[in-house]
Design a protein around this motif. Sequence first.
Motif, mmCIF file in Angstrom:
data_model
loop_
_atom_site.group_PDB
_atom_site.id
_atom_site.type_symbol
_atom_site.label_atom_id
_atom_site.label_comp_id
_atom_site.label_asym_id
_atom_site.label_seq_id
_atom_site.Cartn_x
_atom_site.Cartn_y
_atom_site.Cartn_z
ATOM 1 N N MET A 83 5.735 0.335 7.354
ATOM 2 C CA MET A 83 5.316 0.688 5.989
ATOM 3 C C MET A 83 5.489 -0.508 5.045
ATOM 4 O O MET A 83 4.636 -0.757 4.194
ATOM 5 C CB MET A 83 6.116 1.883 5.473
ATOM 6 N N ALA A 84 6.573 -1.251 5.213
ATOM 7 C CA ALA A 84 6.790 -2.443 4.381
ATOM 8 C C ALA A 84 5.685 -3.467 4.646
ATOM 9 O O ALA A 84 5.173 -4.093 3.713
ATOM 10 C CB ALA A 84 8.164 -3.050 4.678
ATOM 11 N N PHE A 85 5.315 -3.620 5.915
ATOM 12 C CA PHE A 85 4.260 -4.569 6.259
ATOM 13 C C PHE A 85 2.948 -4.182 5.578
ATOM 14 O O PHE A 85 2.212 -5.039 5.089
ATOM 15 C CB PHE A 85 4.094 -4.642 7.775
ATOM 16 N N GLN A 86 2.678 -2.901 5.520
ATOM 17 C CA GLN A 86 1.482 -2.444 4.808
ATOM 18 C C GLN A 86 1.561 -2.813 3.325
ATOM 19 O O GLN A 86 0.572 -3.207 2.722
ATOM 20 C CB GLN A 86 1.303 -0.931 4.953
ATOM 21 N N ASP A 87 2.744 -2.702 2.762
ATOM 22 C CA ASP A 87 2.917 -3.001 1.337
ATOM 23 C C ASP A 87 2.760 -4.489 1.018
ATOM 24 O O ASP A 87 2.328 -4.834 -0.080
ATOM 25 C CB ASP A 87 4.300 -2.540 0.850
#
Length: 111
Positions: free
Chosen positions: A45-49
């Motif tokens: 999810m952080a990578f998506q952000d």
Amino acid sequence: MNAFGAPQKDIDAVRARIEAQREAMRSEHAGADFPVWADNWDVVMAFQDVQTQWVRSSFSGQRMGLNYAGVNAWLDRFVRRTKRKNMFAGLQLMERAVLVADQELADKERR
């Protein structure tokens, strides 16, 4: 929010909303075509952000890596201090995987 003097209750409320959104996304993607271990979900999810933080070659437009200053700013804002080191390591791992995949695609296109 801390830097701007927001009350702790407001900071906690925002953290709770972010976590609720992440939980909803976990549930939403539970049956996805690709498995993600629960331990890795926060990094995914952080990578998506941080997808807006790619540095690209001005010549070719090829991804060169993530802008670590931007990634660190995101980490400072959204990740607890005790988890930042591991989160950053996970983001770097995913960054390298994307760069390798990009290179493999470029090599296929050249053939």
